[in-house]
Design an enzyme around this catalytic site. Sequence first.
Site, PDB file in Angstrom:
ATOM      1  N   LYS A  76       0.856  -1.197   0.000  1.00 52.15           N
ATOM      2  CA  LYS A  76       0.000   0.000   0.000  1.00 52.15           C
ATOM      3  C   LYS A  76       0.889   1.243   0.000  1.00 52.15           C
ATOM      4  O   LYS A  76       1.945   1.262   0.660  1.00 52.15           O
ATOM      5  CB  LYS A  76      -0.896  -0.043   1.247  1.00 52.15           C
ATOM      6  N   SER A 151      -9.623   1.366   2.784  1.00 53.80           N
ATOM      7  CA  SER A 151      -8.846   2.176   1.877  1.00 53.80           C
ATOM      8  C   SER A 151      -7.754   1.406   1.129  1.00 53.80           C
ATOM      9  O   SER A 151      -7.195   1.924   0.177  1.00 53.80           O
ATOM     10  CB  SER A 151      -8.184   3.317   2.665  1.00 53.80           C
ATOM     11  N   SER A 175      -9.641  -0.935   6.984  1.00 54.73           N
ATOM     12  CA  SER A 175      -9.090  -0.776   5.632  1.00 54.73           C
ATOM     13  C   SER A 175      -8.384  -1.986   5.037  1.00 54.73           C
ATOM     14  O   SER A 175      -8.121  -2.008   3.845  1.00 54.73           O
ATOM     15  CB  SER A 175      -8.134   0.407   5.597  1.00 54.73           C
TER      16      SER A 175
HETATM   17  N1  GLN Z   1     -13.255   3.832   6.508  1.00 55.64           N
HETATM   18  C1  GLN Z   1     -12.478   4.179   7.643  1.00 55.64           C
HETATM   19  C2  GLN Z   1     -12.038   5.615   7.535  1.00 55.64           C
HETATM   20  O1  GLN Z   1     -12.266   6.222   6.549  1.00 55.64           O
HETATM   21  C3  GLN Z   1     -11.334   3.247   7.802  1.00 55.64           C
HETATM   22  C4  GLN Z   1     -10.118   3.594   7.042  1.00 55.64           C
HETATM   23  C5  GLN Z   1      -8.905   2.795   7.426  1.00 55.64           C
HETATM   24  O2  GLN Z   1      -8.982   1.748   8.068  1.00 55.64           O
HETATM   25  N2  GLN Z   1      -7.748   3.321   7.063  1.00 55.64           N
HETATM   26  O3  GLN Z   1     -11.450   6.148   8.411  1.00 55.64           O
END
Ligand code: GLN
Length: 471
Positions: A76, A151, A175
């Site tokens: 990532k 994400s 994410s």
């Molecule tokens: N959807 C969550 C957020 O927007 C989780 C994102 C993540 O785990 N990085 O914060």
Amino acid sequence: MIPAQTATELVRMISSGETTAEYIIGQTLKQIEDTSHLHAFLHMNSNAIQQAKEIDHRIQRGEKVGRLAGIPISIKDNICTKQYPTTCASHMLDGYMPPYDATVIRRILDEDAIIIGKTNMDEFAMGLSTEFSAYGPTLNPHNTEVVPGGSSGGSAVSVATHTSAISLGSDTGGSVRNPASFCGVVGFKPTYGMISRYGLISYANSIEQIGPMARSISDIQLCMSIVSGPDVNDNTTANSTPVSLSEQYNATENPKIGIIRQMASKDTRIQNILNKAIEELSSHGCQCDEVSLEMVDYSVAAYYTITSTEVASNLARYDNIRYGYDMDYTGYEYHQYVTKARARFGAEVKRRMIAGGFVPSAGYAGRYFLKALKVKSRLTREINRTFEEYDYLISVTVPILPFRIGEKIDDPVSMFLVDINTVTANLTGKPAISIPYGVVDGLPVGIQIMANSMEDAKLLQFSHILGDDTQ
Ligand code: GLN
């Protein structure tokens, strides 16, 4: 041939001479070209073939090679890599080359893994659809009209399409598990402190962890045995031995499983998949009961309050002076300059930074931030009490199917609510896995299992009951 084998299988094939790293990497690169319309990658490793050849030479000369020799791994784009740009999918970090490798990167390179490329993500990991990447969305390989989750969407797509055998993502509120569920791969969020965050660009550092994604649970175990364990560069790492592959964890006889009532899906097709998983667990001697975690109803609100506050602090460093894109500052006052620089952030990041400046501010902290911290500690107490009686907690990973691209982009609250089943593990620091377990309308559905803190190895071993491979 697409290298569809798992990492565990590829390691065996490459080290025994049944195939070569060069061949596997060559096929992987071809597959990356054939799936480029999905936009899983942001940067590629142009030396991958050369690195594979060197590994083959070492094997041919009978030299010892690492436990990931020749395995294509994607990363990532918020994990620092010295050799490749690390942009967090943000124009704020366009072309940024970190001066050092994250600890996880050093650990996989020491085992001769090949970093195939850096994957697309929501900007600074804020989001759950990969639509908030400054470089354009990633598409779901099962249906290109729906989101791949996020994400870490690029990571999940790369594992699902066999353009990497393992990917490292990050999980602040789901994410890793959310895109794993939406793309039909395994995703694991370890106990907080299990994996070093050194070199992970912070979003909400008090709750996030790097986590692996793969096509089998054995591959997650292999990866965890390499990347987990204490790190002098991250004081929040737990002082425990890495997750071991060889050790047998006394799996409890007839484990007790709690089915979390507050995490039920309203979609009966999804709920039926959970019921099938429960039947399978029962047939293996597990006792499954419904349990209630009352604080889950407040978890999303607490999560976004806490994470926004950390965002406002963690992203304050991007003032274009110490960090960020170079810009000619002649003629600007400091504040004008910083304001102009921060226009490089996308709308979602700006929204979180503004909210995060407000919720902990004097006069409002009691109403928002401190209340959110109370929810976090009550949720932790509640889940700890539940783990006194139950070995594992189960739910679907995401209560809805992957949604259409653009469907929720203008409705942040409905987007936030999709995180209802995943944020609890982050707020309480517990390990959680998402295992692909069914398909509805051609789209994958994942089952989530959580365990108590530091029981990562036991959880992974137990998960094989629902996984597609056996140990
Ligand atoms: N959807 C969550 C957020 O927007 C989780 C994102 C993540 O785990 N990085 O914060």
